[in-house]
Write a protein that holds these residues in place. Sequence first.
Motif, PDB file in Angstrom:
ATOM      1  N   UNK A  58       0.746  -1.352  -0.204  1.00 36.71           N
ATOM      2  CA  UNK A  58      -0.170  -0.141   0.139  1.00 36.71           C
ATOM      3  C   UNK A  58       0.932   1.328   0.321  1.00 36.71           C
ATOM      4  N   UNK A  59       0.467   2.521  -0.701  1.00 36.39           N
ATOM      5  CA  UNK A  59       0.703   3.803  -0.934  1.00 36.39           C
ATOM      6  C   UNK A  59       0.185   4.966   0.254  1.00 36.39           C
ATOM      7  N   UNK A  60      -0.971   4.342   0.210  1.00 43.13           N
ATOM      8  CA  UNK A  60      -2.227   5.538   0.454  1.00 43.13           C
ATOM      9  C   UNK A  60      -2.400   4.218   2.133  1.00 43.13           C
ATOM     10  N   UNK A  61      -1.899   5.157   3.131  1.00 38.07           N
ATOM     11  CA  UNK A  61      -2.048   4.206   4.057  1.00 38.07           C
ATOM     12  C   UNK A  61      -3.137   4.771   4.698  1.00 38.07           C
ATOM     13  N   UNK A  62      -3.341   4.361   6.056  1.00 37.88           N
ATOM     14  CA  UNK A  62      -4.475   4.541   7.187  1.00 37.88           C
ATOM     15  C   UNK A  62      -4.299   5.104   8.960  1.00 37.88           C
ATOM     16  N   UNK A  63      -4.805   5.533   8.984  1.00 36.49           N
ATOM     17  CA  UNK A  63      -4.956   6.224  10.615  1.00 36.49           C
ATOM     18  C   UNK A  63      -6.703   6.027  10.941  1.00 36.49           C
ATOM     19  N   UNK A  64      -6.361   4.899  12.709  1.00 34.80           N
ATOM     20  CA  UNK A  64      -8.058   4.782  12.857  1.00 34.80           C
ATOM     21  C   UNK A  64      -8.531   5.904  14.128  1.00 34.80           C
ATOM     22  N   UNK A  65      -9.358   5.999  14.540  1.00 33.57           N
ATOM     23  CA  UNK A  65      -9.924   5.709  15.497  1.00 33.57           C
ATOM     24  C   UNK A  65     -10.932   5.084  15.878  1.00 33.57           C
ATOM     25  N   UNK A  66     -11.328   4.061  16.669  1.00 32.00           N
ATOM     26  CA  UNK A  66     -11.764   3.147  16.707  1.00 32.00           C
ATOM     27  C   UNK A  66     -12.990   3.497  17.955  1.00 32.00           C
ATOM     28  N   UNK A  67     -14.465   3.101  17.324  1.00 30.79           N
ATOM     29  CA  UNK A  67     -15.234   3.895  18.494  1.00 30.79           C
ATOM     30  C   UNK A  67     -15.699   2.027  19.039  1.00 30.79           C
ATOM     31  N   UNK A  68     -15.197   0.907  18.980  1.00 30.39           N
ATOM     32  CA  UNK A  68     -15.821  -0.177  19.428  1.00 30.39           C
ATOM     33  C   UNK A  68     -14.565  -0.910  19.263  1.00 30.39           C
ATOM     34  N   UNK A  69     -14.154  -1.693  20.364  1.00 31.80           N
ATOM     35  CA  UNK A  69     -12.874  -2.052  21.612  1.00 31.80           C
ATOM     36  C   UNK A  69     -12.979  -3.858  20.703  1.00 31.80           C
ATOM     37  N   UNK A  70     -12.884  -4.353  19.395  1.00 28.79           N
ATOM     38  CA  UNK A  70     -12.589  -5.149  19.684  1.00 28.79           C
ATOM     39  C   UNK A  70     -11.102  -5.171  18.695  1.00 28.79           C
ATOM     40  N   UNK A  71     -10.477  -4.075  18.595  1.00 33.90           N
ATOM     41  CA  UNK A  71      -8.756  -3.580  18.775  1.00 33.90           C
ATOM     42  C   UNK A  71      -8.049  -4.528  17.151  1.00 33.90           C
ATOM     43  N   UNK A  72      -9.074  -4.758  15.933  1.00 32.16           N
ATOM     44  CA  UNK A  72      -8.885  -4.490  14.724  1.00 32.16           C
ATOM     45  C   UNK A  72      -7.416  -3.621  14.226  1.00 32.16           C
ATOM     46  N   UNK A  73      -8.392  -2.643  14.750  1.00 34.19           N
ATOM     47  CA  UNK A  73      -6.994  -1.374  14.496  1.00 34.19           C
ATOM     48  C   UNK A  73      -4.990  -1.920  14.647  1.00 34.19           C
ATOM     49  N   UNK A  74      -4.688  -2.407  15.617  1.00 30.03           N
ATOM     50  CA  UNK A  74      -3.197  -2.861  15.632  1.00 30.03           C
ATOM     51  C   UNK A  74      -3.104  -3.739  15.339  1.00 30.03           C
TER      52      UNK A  74
END
Length: 384
Positions: free
Chosen positions: A138-154
Motif C-alpha cells: 500500500x502507498x495510501x495508508x491509514x490512521x484509525x480512530x476506533x469507536x468499538x473495542x475489538x482491537x482490529x486497528x492494531x
Amino acid sequence: MHKGRVVFGAMEEVVFGRPAREAIIEQIDRLGASRAFLMVSGTLNRETDEIENIRRALGPRCVATFDAMPPHTPRAAVIAASEQARAAKADLIVTVGGGSITDGAKAVQLCLANDIRSVDDIDRLRAVNGALPPMAAPAVRQISVPTTIAGGEFSALAGVTNEKTRVKELLHHPLVMPRAAILDPALGAHTPEWLWLSTGIRAVDHCVEGICSREAHPYGDAQALKGLSMLAQALPRVKADANDLDARMDCQIGTWLSMGALVSGVPMGASHGIGYVLGAEFDVPHGYTSCVMLPFVMRWNKPDNAERQALVSAAMGHPGKDAGDVLDAFIRGLGMPRSLRDVRVGPEHFDRIAEQAMKTPWVPRNPRKIDGPAQVREILVLAA
C-alpha cells in the motif's frame, strides 16, 4: 528454554486520552498528508456532529467521506469505498468507527495499490492454503480512530466477507496496519452499550486465546495478562456508568494490550475460528461470537492446558477458579448472550459450521488439537 519469534508491526504511534479531532489534525500534519479520505460510521455521520466537526477541522484537506460499510466488511462495499477513494485522489485514509470500517480501510489500501476494481478481483489478494499471493505494498495508508473495542486497528489482518460464498476471508500485508491509532474515550459514549461490551469480550477473547495458545511467549503474555486484568475491571464499570470516561479509557488501553500476543505472532484458537464462520454465515456480530463461544472452547480445551487457563482466572481476579466458569459468569454479568440459541444458530447448522471452521487459520492451531469437523461439533454442542 523459550523458543519463538516476535513480529513487530508497522504502527508508529498510539495517541490516547486526547480528543480525536485534535489528534487527527496532528497526525495529518506529521504525515504531510493533504487529501484525507474519511471512512466513518454512518450513525456518527448522520446522527451526531462528530464527523462534521472533524471535516470542519480538516477543511480542504478532507476530499471525501464514505459512511456505508456494513457489518462484516462485504466485498462490494470495499470496492465502492476503493472507487470513491481513487476518484478523490486520496493520499491518506482516516477511519472513525468500528472494526468493519477499520478492516474495510485496510482492504481499500490493497485495492488501491493493486488496481482491484471488482468484487471478483479481490480473489487476487486473498491467501490460498495459507500462502499469500504477490502484491504491491500500500502507498495510501491509514490512521484509525476506533469507536468499538475489538482491537482490529492494531493488526495487519483484514477480514472481508465474500458475499457469494458467505465466507470471511483474511487479507494480509504488513503495511495495512494503520500508521497511528487514536483512542478517544468520549467518542465511545455514542456507541450502543451492547456493541461496546460485546466487542470488549472480543478483546478478552484475544487475551485469553493468546495466553492459552501452545505458541504463547513471555512478550505476548505480559501484554495479554495486563490487558485482561484491565478489561475485567473496566467493562463492568462502563456497564454501571456509561459516562465513566476513565473506565472507557481503561477498556481502550486494555484492548490495545489484548492485541499484543496476536500481533507478535501468537495464533488464536477455536473461539476465533468458529466466530469467523458465525459472523460471515449467520451475520452474528463478531463480539457476540466471542460471548457465545469462548467459555465453551475453554472447557473443551482444559484437559490440555489447565495450567495456562489458571493464568486467565488469576488475571480476572479469581485465582484458583475454573477459567470457563469465570468467563461464563463475567459475560453473563454484562448481559451478553451465552449460547448459540441466543444468537439464533441451531443444531441443524452445526455440520456446516464445523466444516467451514476447519478452513479458518485458527481452528487447526487450537491448543487442544482439532483433527477434524467432529471435534468442532463437540464444542458447538456444548455451546448449543
